[in-house]
Design an enzyme around this catalytic site. Structure first.
Site, PDB file in Angstrom:
ATOM      1  N   PRO A   2       0.908  -1.241  -0.110  1.00 52.94           N
ATOM      2  CA  PRO A   2       0.180  -0.102   0.127  1.00 52.94           C
ATOM      3  C   PRO A   2       0.886   1.333  -0.090  1.00 52.94           C
ATOM      4  O   PRO A   2       1.871   1.239   0.520  1.00 52.94           O
ATOM      5  CB  PRO A   2      -0.821   0.008   1.353  1.00 52.94           C
ATOM      6  CG  PRO A   2       0.212  -1.215   2.190  1.00 52.94           C
ATOM      7  CD  PRO A   2       0.491  -2.101   1.265  1.00 52.94           C
ATOM      8  N   GLU A   3       0.465   2.312  -0.763  1.00 50.18           N
ATOM      9  CA  GLU A   3       1.240   3.597  -0.871  1.00 50.18           C
ATOM     10  C   GLU A   3       0.504   4.579   0.084  1.00 50.18           C
ATOM     11  O   GLU A   3      -0.557   4.274   0.636  1.00 50.18           O
ATOM     12  CB  GLU A   3       1.357   4.060  -2.052  1.00 50.18           C
ATOM     13  CG  GLU A   3       2.096   3.131  -3.196  1.00 50.18           C
ATOM     14  CD  GLU A   3       2.286   3.502  -4.482  1.00 50.18           C
ATOM     15  OE1 GLU A   3       2.259   4.947  -4.721  1.00 50.18           O
ATOM     16  OE2 GLU A   3       2.504   2.893  -5.393  1.00 50.18           O
ATOM     17  N   HIS A 106      -4.373 -15.706   9.611  1.00 49.38           N
ATOM     18  CA  HIS A 106      -3.454 -14.946   9.492  1.00 49.38           C
ATOM     19  C   HIS A 106      -3.859 -13.587  10.382  1.00 49.38           C
ATOM     20  O   HIS A 106      -3.294 -12.582  10.350  1.00 49.38           O
ATOM     21  CB  HIS A 106      -3.366 -14.390   8.201  1.00 49.38           C
ATOM     22  CG  HIS A 106      -2.996 -15.327   7.032  1.00 49.38           C
ATOM     23  ND1 HIS A 106      -1.993 -16.121   7.154  1.00 49.38           N
ATOM     24  CD2 HIS A 106      -3.597 -15.633   6.137  1.00 49.38           C
ATOM     25  CE1 HIS A 106      -1.711 -16.801   6.080  1.00 49.38           C
ATOM     26  NE2 HIS A 106      -2.634 -16.688   5.347  1.00 49.38           N
ATOM     27  N   ARG A 125       1.459 -12.332   4.704  1.00 49.88           N
ATOM     28  CA  ARG A 125       2.978 -12.354   4.464  1.00 49.88           C
ATOM     29  C   ARG A 125       3.760 -12.091   5.519  1.00 49.88           C
ATOM     30  O   ARG A 125       5.050 -12.317   5.445  1.00 49.88           O
ATOM     31  CB  ARG A 125       3.425 -11.533   3.154  1.00 49.88           C
ATOM     32  CG  ARG A 125       2.630 -11.823   1.998  1.00 49.88           C
ATOM     33  CD  ARG A 125       3.139 -11.285   0.693  1.00 49.88           C
ATOM     34  NE  ARG A 125       2.010 -11.591  -0.485  1.00 49.88           N
ATOM     35  CZ  ARG A 125       2.553 -11.042  -1.518  1.00 49.88           C
ATOM     36  NH1 ARG A 125       3.359  -9.867  -1.874  1.00 49.88           N
ATOM     37  NH2 ARG A 125       1.216 -11.345  -2.545  1.00 49.88           N
TER      38      ARG A 125
END
Length: 311
Positions: A2-3, A106, A125
């Site tokens: 994400p930016e 997760h 991740r």
């Protein structure tokens, strides 16, 4: 990853659940994410109230009444799920469209808030992380000490770009992605900003400064369009891409307004332009631009390597 617009979307989605609320219980489902959790992480959060929730570049910061700040980074796949006491459930970080993101296995951090909300951090991740640092020393902590100016702040001006880029022979796109210079810009929005500014991504960054160090018209235009692109992206809730929906579960919509990013071979969207979007690889990353709107054969001041004052 994400930016900045996506992280700002997350911040706005988390604020109703966290700001002014006390951590009642913090449960860790594992000992580490990208890094181990700080010592006594849960104990240092429990009983503390969130005084404010902010964003620095691509980081989230929650100031606590204990004098510490909770620093959170989403990494490649981090996201938050929020269950509010009224029964509503939101995901103010769910920009992900594929893979195993969002599945309960997760869920690594569960924060029960005193207002009845539950905030769950999910990261398939595990490239994200959380840290606790003294609020008084936040700017000098290891996460922010070498970080550049905020691109959505008044600090980003043509003069600032000229000062930061002067004498640099590195390609313009690489300079814009250097977090030590301007913090928070990522690949998507740099491609979009360079297109709006009409600047070739391989142009030497130092050519945006005059010989006396002042800003060129191109530097002023670039500073303006960076702000415009980021503001529009935040208003649209960010972008939903391959890996990377929104506080209400809907997708970020800015990708519908992309002019160049991921549009290789398609017609340029600049009115009157007959060009098409092309792709090159810079430092292992895809760069998209219009060779007609962003020509490389333009009058620039050639810099010699011995003139370079930065990396």
């Amino acid at each position: 990853m994400p930016e900045l617009p996506e992280v700002e979307t997350v911040r706005r989605g988390l604020a109703p659940a966290m700001v002014g609320a006390r951590f009642s219980r913090v449960s860790l489902r594992r000992a580490n994410l990208r890094f181990p959790f700080p010592e006594r992480f849960s104990a240092r959060l429990e009983g503390r109230t969130v005084a404010g929730l902010a964003r620095r570049a691509k980081y989230l910061t929650a100031d606590l009444d204990s004098g510490e700040t909770l620093v959170m980074h989403l990494g490649m796949s981090g996201r938050f799920d929020v269950a509010m006491p009224d029964g509503s459930n939101t995901s103010p970080g769910d920009f992900y469209l594929d893979g195993a993101q969002g599945t309960p296995k997760h869920d690594h951090v569960v924060m029960a808030m005193g207002n009845g909300a539950t905030v769950t951090y999910n990261d398939a991740r595990r490239f994200g992380f959380m840290d606790l640092v003294p609020t008084a020393g936040l700017a000098a902590c290891r996460h922010f000490a070498k970080m550049g100016i905020e691109p959505l702040s008044a600090d980003l001006t043509g003069a600032a770009i000229a000062r930061l880029f002067r004498h640099r022979i590195t390609p313009l796109k690489a300079a814009l992605l250097d977090q030590r210079l301007i913090a928070g810009l990522g690949n998507i929005y740099v491609c979009e900003a360079l297109h709006r500014a009409g600047l070739h991504p391989e142009r030497p960054a130092g050519t945006l400064a005059r010989a006396d160090g002042g800003p060129t018209p191109q530097a002023r235009r670039l500073a303006k369009v960076i702000g415009q692109v980021l503001t529009e992206a935040v208003a649209a809730g960010g972008s939903t891409l391959r890996d990377y929906v929104h506080p209400d579960g809907s997708a970020g919509a800015f990708q519908q307004a992309f002019r160049v990013y991921d549009r290789v071979g398609l017609a340029c969207r600049t009115p009157g332009c007959a060009g098409a979007i092309v792709r090159i690889v810079q430092s292992g990353r895809s760069t998209f631009f219009c060779a007609t709107c962003q020509p490389s054969a333009m009058p620039v001041r050639v810099l010699r390597k011995r003139d370079a004052g930065g990396p």
